[in-house]
Design an enzyme around this catalytic site. Sequence first.
Site, PDB file in Angstrom:
ATOM      1  N   HIS A 132      12.064  95.768  42.994  1.00  0.00           N
ATOM      2  CA  HIS A 132      13.372  96.358  43.325  1.00  0.00           C
ATOM      3  C   HIS A 132      13.184  97.731  43.946  1.00  0.00           C
ATOM      4  O   HIS A 132      12.083  98.262  43.966  1.00  0.00           O
ATOM      5  CB  HIS A 132      14.301  96.376  42.106  1.00  0.00           C
ATOM      6  CG  HIS A 132      13.892  97.316  41.010  1.00  0.00           C
ATOM      7  ND1 HIS A 132      12.728  97.158  40.294  1.00  0.00           N
ATOM      8  CD2 HIS A 132      14.502  98.421  40.496  1.00  0.00           C
ATOM      9  CE1 HIS A 132      12.641  98.122  39.387  1.00  0.00           C
ATOM     10  NE2 HIS A 132      13.694  98.910  39.485  1.00  0.00           N
TER      11      HIS A 132
ATOM     12  N   HIS B  76      14.174 100.890  43.371  1.00  0.00           N
ATOM     13  CA  HIS B  76      14.185 102.218  42.730  1.00  0.00           C
ATOM     14  C   HIS B  76      12.920 103.014  43.077  1.00  0.00           C
ATOM     15  O   HIS B  76      11.819 102.457  43.175  1.00  0.00           O
ATOM     16  CB  HIS B  76      14.322 102.081  41.213  1.00  0.00           C
ATOM     17  CG  HIS B  76      15.731 101.770  40.787  1.00  0.00           C
ATOM     18  ND1 HIS B  76      16.029 101.202  39.571  1.00  0.00           N
ATOM     19  CD2 HIS B  76      16.919 101.942  41.431  1.00  0.00           C
ATOM     20  CE1 HIS B  76      17.343 101.048  39.475  1.00  0.00           C
ATOM     21  NE2 HIS B  76      17.899 101.481  40.588  1.00  0.00           N
TER      22      HIS B  76
ATOM     23  N   HIS C 296      19.925  94.861  36.733  1.00  0.00           N
ATOM     24  CA  HIS C 296      19.435  96.249  36.842  1.00  0.00           C
ATOM     25  C   HIS C 296      19.790  96.798  38.226  1.00  0.00           C
ATOM     26  O   HIS C 296      20.341  97.880  38.366  1.00  0.00           O
ATOM     27  CB  HIS C 296      17.929  96.229  36.600  1.00  0.00           C
ATOM     28  CG  HIS C 296      17.269  97.563  36.675  1.00  0.00           C
ATOM     29  ND1 HIS C 296      17.479  98.555  35.746  1.00  0.00           N
ATOM     30  CD2 HIS C 296      16.380  98.078  37.569  1.00  0.00           C
ATOM     31  CE1 HIS C 296      16.747  99.624  36.070  1.00  0.00           C
ATOM     32  NE2 HIS C 296      16.076  99.353  37.165  1.00  0.00           N
TER      33      HIS C 296
ATOM     34  N   HIS D 172       7.909  99.053  32.576  1.00  0.00           N
ATOM     35  CA  HIS D 172       7.837 100.285  31.777  1.00  0.00           C
ATOM     36  C   HIS D 172       7.338 100.042  30.358  1.00  0.00           C
ATOM     37  O   HIS D 172       7.553  98.962  29.794  1.00  0.00           O
ATOM     38  CB  HIS D 172       9.223 100.946  31.666  1.00  0.00           C
ATOM     39  CG  HIS D 172       9.745 101.479  32.960  1.00  0.00           C
ATOM     40  ND1 HIS D 172       9.511 102.768  33.384  1.00  0.00           N
ATOM     41  CD2 HIS D 172      10.495 100.897  33.932  1.00  0.00           C
ATOM     42  CE1 HIS D 172      10.096 102.963  34.559  1.00  0.00           C
ATOM     43  NE2 HIS D 172      10.703 101.836  34.915  1.00  0.00           N
TER      44      HIS D 172
ATOM     45  N   ASP E 130      12.037  95.669  36.149  1.00  0.00           N
ATOM     46  CA  ASP E 130      12.938  96.303  35.184  1.00  0.00           C
ATOM     47  C   ASP E 130      14.033  95.336  34.731  1.00  0.00           C
ATOM     48  O   ASP E 130      15.153  95.738  34.425  1.00  0.00           O
ATOM     49  CB  ASP E 130      13.567  97.570  35.784  1.00  0.00           C
ATOM     50  CG  ASP E 130      12.554  98.688  35.936  1.00  0.00           C
ATOM     51  OD1 ASP E 130      11.390  98.515  35.524  1.00  0.00           O
ATOM     52  OD2 ASP E 130      12.934  99.758  36.458  1.00  0.00           O
TER      53      ASP E 130
ATOM     54  N   ASP F 215      10.915 104.917  41.498  1.00  0.00           N
ATOM     55  CA  ASP F 215       9.723 104.850  40.646  1.00  0.00           C
ATOM     56  C   ASP F 215       9.014 103.498  40.752  1.00  0.00           C
ATOM     57  O   ASP F 215       8.070 103.229  40.012  1.00  0.00           O
ATOM     58  CB  ASP F 215      10.075 105.180  39.190  1.00  0.00           C
ATOM     59  CG  ASP F 215      11.033 104.192  38.568  1.00  0.00           C
ATOM     60  OD1 ASP F 215      11.979 103.756  39.252  1.00  0.00           O
ATOM     61  OD2 ASP F 215      10.832 103.836  37.386  1.00  0.00           O
ATOM     62  N   HIS F 216       9.447 102.646  41.681  1.00  0.00           N
ATOM     63  CA  HIS F 216       8.747 101.389  41.959  1.00  0.00           C
ATOM     64  C   HIS F 216       8.255 101.294  43.404  1.00  0.00           C
ATOM     65  O   HIS F 216       7.429 100.449  43.721  1.00  0.00           O
ATOM     66  CB  HIS F 216       9.650 100.182  41.627  1.00  0.00           C
ATOM     67  CG  HIS F 216       9.922 100.073  40.163  1.00  0.00           C
ATOM     68  ND1 HIS F 216       9.305  99.139  39.359  1.00  0.00           N
ATOM     69  CD2 HIS F 216      10.697 100.821  39.352  1.00  0.00           C
ATOM     70  CE1 HIS F 216       9.707  99.307  38.104  1.00  0.00           C
ATOM     71  NE2 HIS F 216      10.554 100.322  38.079  1.00  0.00           N
TER      72      HIS F 216
HETATM   73 ZN   LIG Z   1      14.476 100.423  38.133  1.00  0.00          ZN
END
Ligand SMILES: [Zn+2]
Length: 255
Positions: A56, A58, A114, A171, A133, A60-61
């Site tokens: 996805h 985001h 998410h 995570h 996530d 942090d990915h």
């Molecule tokens: Zn995420």
Amino acid sequence: MTAQTHQFMCLSDNFGLLIHDPATGKTAAVDVPEAAPVLAAAKEKGWTISHILVTHHHADHVQGIAEVKQATGAEVIANGADAHRIPLVDQKVAPGGKATFGSLVADVIDTPGHTVGHINYHFPADRILASGDTLFSLGCGRLFEGTPGQMWEALKVLRALPDDTKVFCGHEYTASNAKFAVTVDPDNAALKARAEEVATLRAAGRPTLPTTIGREKATNPFLRADDAAIAATLGMAGRPAAEVFAELRERKNKA
Ligand SMILES: [Zn+2]
């Protein structure tokens, strides 16, 4: 030959994951939370990253994608519907379709919740799920874009995978998830045992993942929203599972 995996930490609590195909020498990074640890992990294993599988959009990915692509020439595979908000996508895949690198083939599973464009990669031959996530151990992702009903339907699809499927999540949230899980499923002995194991692992600085579908089915309240005991604990006996799931997610947000 079967796929090999290598999991490691990135940022503060993100996991990096490499999946290696010994038959062809190809290696995929699942998301790139940051480039340096991903490149270092590949080097340590003697693998060259040839593909990046994005779950996805985001930051942090995806924020390390450009650097890894520049260093390795890796091909970026992502949900075509989200290609406008994921950097440098080379190969667009669609939920319900396949993602292929080397001789390894993943089913692309639609997992909105998410984010609306979130996808999971399931390698059925190797019993590997990269859940991003969506599914965490003892928990699930926050609903930033999708509805509780969408997430519940997605989790039911993941729950139907073989019990021995190894689940690699985005995570290390298991300890905080365990604290919440025991409050909504207090009489679950398997959950209690898992919570103790998680505390021991974390105290030793060790990861709690990968987990398995079988273990999550037995312990993760977000996969058990249709379990009568959980509904009763929430004071929602007889209510539809999607409503119980929504209440679980809401309580976790406030926990
Ligand atoms: Zn995420």
